[in-house]
Design a protein around this motif. Sequence first.
Motif, mmCIF file in Angstrom:
data_model
loop_
_atom_site.group_PDB
_atom_site.id
_atom_site.type_symbol
_atom_site.label_atom_id
_atom_site.label_comp_id
_atom_site.label_asym_id
_atom_site.label_seq_id
_atom_site.Cartn_x
_atom_site.Cartn_y
_atom_site.Cartn_z
ATOM 1 N N ALA A 237 45.120 50.698 45.593
ATOM 2 C CA ALA A 237 44.223 49.853 44.797
ATOM 3 C C ALA A 237 42.773 50.244 45.070
ATOM 4 O O ALA A 237 42.446 50.721 46.163
ATOM 5 C CB ALA A 237 44.443 48.391 45.157
ATOM 6 N N PRO A 238 41.889 50.075 44.111
ATOM 7 C CA PRO A 238 40.471 50.371 44.343
ATOM 8 C C PRO A 238 39.907 49.516 45.481
ATOM 9 O O PRO A 238 40.383 48.404 45.741
ATOM 10 C CB PRO A 238 39.812 50.002 43.010
ATOM 11 C CG PRO A 238 40.905 50.064 41.998
ATOM 12 C CD PRO A 238 42.148 49.646 42.727
ATOM 13 N N MET A 239 38.883 50.023 46.123
ATOM 14 C CA MET A 239 38.278 49.300 47.237
ATOM 15 C C MET A 239 37.507 48.063 46.776
ATOM 16 O O MET A 239 37.237 47.154 47.570
ATOM 17 C CB MET A 239 37.349 50.230 48.017
ATOM 18 C CG MET A 239 38.064 51.357 48.745
ATOM 19 S SD MET A 239 39.332 50.768 49.907
ATOM 20 C CE MET A 239 38.319 49.899 51.105
ATOM 21 N N GLY A 240 37.172 48.002 45.487
ATOM 22 C CA GLY A 240 36.386 46.874 44.995
ATOM 23 C C GLY A 240 37.192 45.702 44.486
ATOM 24 O O GLY A 240 36.615 44.738 43.948
ATOM 25 N N ILE A 241 38.507 45.747 44.639
ATOM 26 C CA ILE A 241 39.354 44.670 44.122
ATOM 27 C C ILE A 241 40.022 43.935 45.274
ATOM 28 O O ILE A 241 40.232 44.500 46.353
ATOM 29 C CB ILE A 241 40.414 45.243 43.151
ATOM 30 C CG1 ILE A 241 41.025 44.151 42.281
ATOM 31 C CG2 ILE A 241 41.497 46.001 43.906
ATOM 32 C CD1 ILE A 241 41.932 44.693 41.174
ATOM 33 N N SER A 242 40.359 42.673 45.064
ATOM 34 C CA SER A 242 41.090 41.904 46.078
ATOM 35 C C SER A 242 41.788 40.743 45.398
ATOM 36 O O SER A 242 41.424 40.323 44.292
ATOM 37 C CB SER A 242 40.150 41.368 47.157
ATOM 38 O OG SER A 242 39.295 40.366 46.618
ATOM 39 N N ALA A 243 42.790 40.210 46.075
ATOM 40 C CA ALA A 243 43.501 39.053 45.535
ATOM 41 C C ALA A 243 42.567 37.860 45.421
ATOM 42 O O ALA A 243 42.613 37.114 44.431
ATOM 43 C CB ALA A 243 44.694 38.718 46.433
ATOM 44 N N ALA A 244 41.712 37.671 46.414
ATOM 45 C CA ALA A 244 40.787 36.531 46.390
ATOM 46 C C ALA A 244 39.847 36.621 45.197
ATOM 47 O O ALA A 244 39.556 35.610 44.528
ATOM 48 C CB ALA A 244 40.002 36.477 47.696
ATOM 49 N N LYS A 245 39.367 37.818 44.907
ATOM 50 C CA LYS A 245 38.456 38.012 43.779
ATOM 51 C C LYS A 245 39.144 37.668 42.456
ATOM 52 O O LYS A 245 38.547 37.033 41.572
ATOM 53 C CB LYS A 245 37.963 39.459 43.775
ATOM 54 C CG LYS A 245 36.866 39.753 42.752
ATOM 55 C CD LYS A 245 36.360 41.182 42.890
ATOM 56 C CE LYS A 245 35.583 41.385 44.169
ATOM 57 N NZ LYS A 245 34.937 42.719 44.240
ATOM 58 N N LEU A 246 40.394 38.064 42.313
ATOM 59 C CA LEU A 246 41.107 37.791 41.075
ATOM 60 C C LEU A 246 41.468 36.317 40.946
ATOM 61 O O LEU A 246 41.408 35.741 39.852
ATOM 62 C CB LEU A 246 42.369 38.649 40.984
ATOM 63 C CG LEU A 246 42.154 40.166 40.939
ATOM 64 C CD1 LEU A 246 43.482 40.875 40.679
ATOM 65 C CD2 LEU A 246 41.132 40.563 39.879
ATOM 66 N N ARG A 247 41.838 35.702 42.053
ATOM 67 C CA ARG A 247 42.125 34.264 42.002
ATOM 68 C C ARG A 247 40.880 33.473 41.632
ATOM 69 O O ARG A 247 40.948 32.475 40.906
ATOM 70 C CB ARG A 247 42.686 33.785 43.340
ATOM 71 C CG ARG A 247 44.103 34.261 43.620
ATOM 72 C CD ARG A 247 44.746 33.415 44.727
ATOM 73 N NE ARG A 247 43.939 33.430 45.938
ATOM 74 C CZ ARG A 247 44.066 34.306 46.923
ATOM 75 N NH1 ARG A 247 44.970 35.276 46.835
ATOM 76 N NH2 ARG A 247 43.297 34.248 47.991
ATOM 77 N N ALA A 248 39.721 33.939 42.098
ATOM 78 C CA ALA A 248 38.460 33.267 41.760
ATOM 79 C C ALA A 248 38.161 33.358 40.273
ATOM 80 O O ALA A 248 37.426 32.528 39.719
ATOM 81 C CB ALA A 248 37.311 33.873 42.574
ATOM 82 N N GLN A 249 38.738 34.363 39.612
ATOM 83 C CA GLN A 249 38.577 34.513 38.163
ATOM 84 C C GLN A 249 39.597 33.682 37.389
ATOM 85 O O GLN A 249 39.617 33.705 36.154
ATOM 86 C CB GLN A 249 38.724 35.982 37.774
ATOM 87 C CG GLN A 249 37.673 36.899 38.363
ATOM 88 C CD GLN A 249 37.974 38.376 38.100
ATOM 89 O OE1 GLN A 249 38.826 38.710 37.276
ATOM 90 N NE2 GLN A 249 37.278 39.249 38.814
ATOM 91 N N GLY A 250 40.456 32.981 38.099
ATOM 92 C CA GLY A 250 41.450 32.140 37.454
ATOM 93 C C GLY A 250 42.811 32.788 37.285
ATOM 94 O O GLY A 250 43.718 32.185 36.700
ATOM 95 N N LEU A 251 42.981 33.996 37.792
ATOM 96 C CA LEU A 251 44.272 34.664 37.665
ATOM 97 C C LEU A 251 45.255 34.137 38.712
ATOM 98 O O LEU A 251 44.881 33.907 39.869
ATOM 99 C CB LEU A 251 44.119 36.175 37.832
ATOM 100 C CG LEU A 251 43.356 36.923 36.720
ATOM 101 C CD1 LEU A 251 43.191 38.387 37.086
ATOM 102 C CD2 LEU A 251 44.084 36.789 35.396
#
Length: 537
Positions: free
Chosen positions: A89-103
Amino acid sequence: MNTDASRYPHASKRTTLYARSGMVAASQHLAAQAGLDMLKKGGNAVDAAVATAACLTVVEPCSNGIGGDAFALVWMKDQLHGLNASGPAPMGISAAKLRAQGLTEMPVYGWTPVTVPGAPAAWAALSERFGRLPFDELLEPAIRYAEEGYAVSPTASKFWKKAFYEYEQAIEGEQYATWFKTFAPGGRPPEPGEIWASPGHADTLRRIARSQARDFYEGELADRIDAFSREHGGYLRKSDLAAFQPEWVTPISSRYRDCEVWELPPNGQGIVTLMSLNILKALGEPPDDPAAACHQRIEAMKLAFEDGLWAITDPAQMPEETVSHLLSEAWATEKAARIGEQALLPEMRSVPRGGTVYLATADGEGNMVSYIQSNYMEFGSGLVVPETGVGLHNRGHTFTLDEGHPNCLAPGKRTYHTIIPGFLSQDGQPIGPFGVMGAFMQPQGHLQVLLHTLEEGLNPQAALDAPRWRWEKDRQVLIEPEFPAELAEALRARGHELVVSEHAGLFGRGQIIWRDPKSGVLCGGTDPRTDGVLATW
C-alpha cells in the motif's frame, strides 16, 4: 507418482500433449506462441515465461496487466525458487485516514485500492537472475501485438464485455475516461475476431524493455503515474514506486501421498491449499464412496479458509510461528475432528471473486516455471494512466479497515493476495508446475486438480477438464452444469446447498505441465474454460 500420461485413465475433452524440447501452457494462444518462440531462439523456461506474461497483458487485458502483481515458482539448477512481486500500500494511506472519510470497507474502484504494481519488476527480476536472452527481446512480441493489433479471442471477448457492462454501471467521472477510451474504443468492447490495438501500451512496454523495468518505478512512467494519482486525489506516489523491490522467498510445502506440493508463503493464499491437504491426510485414507470423498474435500477447504482468511497478510506483520502452526499436524488434526457426516457452517462466511492469468513453461533442460499475474477483478481499479495503456489493479480491496484484523490496511503493507502458482515434486525431482486462476477459487482449484491427479490418476488434460465445485459461503457450494447429478444429490443429502452455475469464469482456468524424471518427456493440459493452448516443441 506415475508421470507417464499414457497410463492414466482418459476422461478428457481434449488430448494431453507430449513434447521433449519445450512446452508453454497459457490461456491465450498468441501469448503461448510468444513463449515458445523464445525457447526456439535458445532461451530457457524463464525467458519463455517472461515473454508469455508480457504478451498476456496485451492479448488478455481483461484478466491481467502491466499495472498488476505477479508471483512465480522457478525450478532451476535442481532447486525450487520463489518470487513474490506483490506491491505494498502507498505510504500516504491508512485505515484511520479512510475511516475518517466515512469509509467502513475498502472500495472496489478508483485510487483508494491501488497498491504498487509488481508485475514489471517481476519480469525484470526473473530475467536478470535466470534468463538467457536479452530482456528487451522477451518483450518484442507483446510490443508488436500492442502496436499492430491482434484478433481478440472468444473467451477474452466474453469477459471483456462482462467487465465493460459492469464498469458502465459502477464507475463514472473524468478519472475513468481513459479506461473507456483504451478498452472500449467506439463506445463498446471488441467482438471475437475484432482487431484491438493499444499504442500507449506498446510505448510503455518499450520503456520497460529498455530500462529493465526501472522506468516504470523511477522514470517517466513513474512520473505519469504520480501525476495522475495527484490529479484525482490518489495516494500512490513516485516514491512508493521507487522503493519497491520484488522479494525472493523460500517456498513452503506439504507432503501428500509420495509427492511434495509446493506453494509460496504468505502474503499469498497458497498455504490454504496445503492446509486443506493436511486436513484430508489427518482424516486418513479417503473413502471409496465418491460423495463421501467430495464431502471431505469441501469441508477441508472451508476449514482451511476459516483460519487462512483471518491469518494471512504481509509476512512482515505476521507472528513468526503462524505458518508453521497452520501447517502443523496438530492444527490439521484439530480441524479434521470437526468434519462429520453433514456440511458444517464455518466461522467465516464467504469468499470474494476476481480474475487472473496463469501460465506454465518448461524447457528441454529440465527448467520449469509456474507463474501467475493479475489486475484483480477483471480490469482492476478502472483507472488507466493516460497515454500509457497501464490499467492499475485494485489489489488493496482485500485489505480490511478493522484495526483488530491482521490484514488491516497500513502504510507500506502488503495485503492478503489471491494469486498463487503451484508446483509438484517427487523424491527431490521436479514433476512440474500447475495452477488454476480465479481469485479465491484458486486454492479450491489447486486442491481439485491435485487430487484428480494424485488420487484418481487423471492425466493433466483430464484433471483440468473434470467438473469443479466452488465453496461460496456458509453451506453454499457452486457446481458446474457437467457436475455428476448423482454426486450432487448425495452431497445435498449431506447438507450442502448446491447451486448450478453456468458462469465458467467462477470455476477458474488452469494449466498443467508434468515432466517424466526418467525420460524428460513433457505432458501437459490446458483448461477448456478459456482460449488456452499448449505450445509444444
